[in-house]
Design a protein around this motif. Structure first.
Motif, PDB file in Angstrom:
ATOM      1  N   UNK A   5      94.483 -62.629 -39.316  1.00 50.39           N
ATOM      2  CA  UNK A   5      95.785 -62.228 -38.772  1.00 50.39           C
ATOM      3  C   UNK A   5      96.824 -63.310 -39.014  1.00 50.39           C
ATOM      4  N   UNK A   6      96.448 -64.565 -38.807  1.00 48.55           N
ATOM      5  CA  UNK A   6      97.377 -65.672 -39.020  1.00 48.55           C
ATOM      6  C   UNK A   6      97.724 -65.796 -40.504  1.00 48.55           C
ATOM      7  N   UNK A   7      96.730 -65.616 -41.348  1.00 46.81           N
ATOM      8  CA  UNK A   7      96.972 -65.661 -42.793  1.00 46.81           C
ATOM      9  C   UNK A   7      97.958 -64.581 -43.199  1.00 46.81           C
ATOM     10  N   UNK A   8      97.780 -63.366 -42.689  1.00 48.90           N
ATOM     11  CA  UNK A   8      98.700 -62.269 -42.986  1.00 48.90           C
ATOM     12  C   UNK A   8     100.098 -62.584 -42.466  1.00 48.90           C
ATOM     13  N   UNK A  21     104.144 -63.777 -34.400  1.00 50.53           N
ATOM     14  CA  UNK A  21     102.697 -63.928 -34.305  1.00 50.53           C
ATOM     15  C   UNK A  21     102.332 -64.565 -32.971  1.00 50.53           C
ATOM     16  N   UNK A  22     101.437 -63.937 -32.260  1.00 45.27           N
ATOM     17  CA  UNK A  22     100.928 -64.491 -31.003  1.00 45.27           C
ATOM     18  C   UNK A  22      99.414 -64.378 -31.014  1.00 45.27           C
ATOM     19  N   UNK A  23      98.755 -65.443 -30.583  1.00 44.97           N
ATOM     20  CA  UNK A  23      97.303 -65.457 -30.506  1.00 44.97           C
ATOM     21  C   UNK A  23      96.887 -65.461 -29.043  1.00 44.97           C
ATOM     22  N   UNK A  24      96.003 -64.558 -28.693  1.00 43.23           N
ATOM     23  CA  UNK A  24      95.507 -64.456 -27.325  1.00 43.23           C
ATOM     24  C   UNK A  24      94.041 -64.895 -27.316  1.00 43.23           C
ATOM     25  N   UNK A  25      93.826 -66.169 -27.003  1.00 48.09           N
ATOM     26  CA  UNK A  25      92.476 -66.724 -26.995  1.00 48.09           C
ATOM     27  C   UNK A  25      91.583 -66.021 -25.982  1.00 48.09           C
TER      28      UNK A  25
END
Length: 57
Positions: A5-8, A21-25
């Motif tokens: 997802x981060x790469x995209x 972009x948000x990451x939900x750990x």
């Protein structure tokens, strides 16, 4: 390790696309539809709604 997802998101941004972009750990892929059970889902849905409203103005 970088997620797919981060790469995209990085590639879209490099191509000039506006990205939020948000990451939900600690969540699984399907957490988005689990509002009321997974606290981060409420936040993620709020972010998506706000971005969609902004895009449709």
């Amino acid at each position: 390790m970088t997620s797919e997802c981060k790469t995209l998101a990085d590639k879209l941004e490099a191509a000039g696309v506006k990205v939020n972009y948000k990451k939900y750990d600690g969540t699984t892929h399907e957490f988005f539809g689990m509002a009321g059970v997974v606290p981060q889902a409420d936040e993620a849905q709020g972010v998506a709604v706000a971005d969609l409203k902004g895009a449709l103005k």
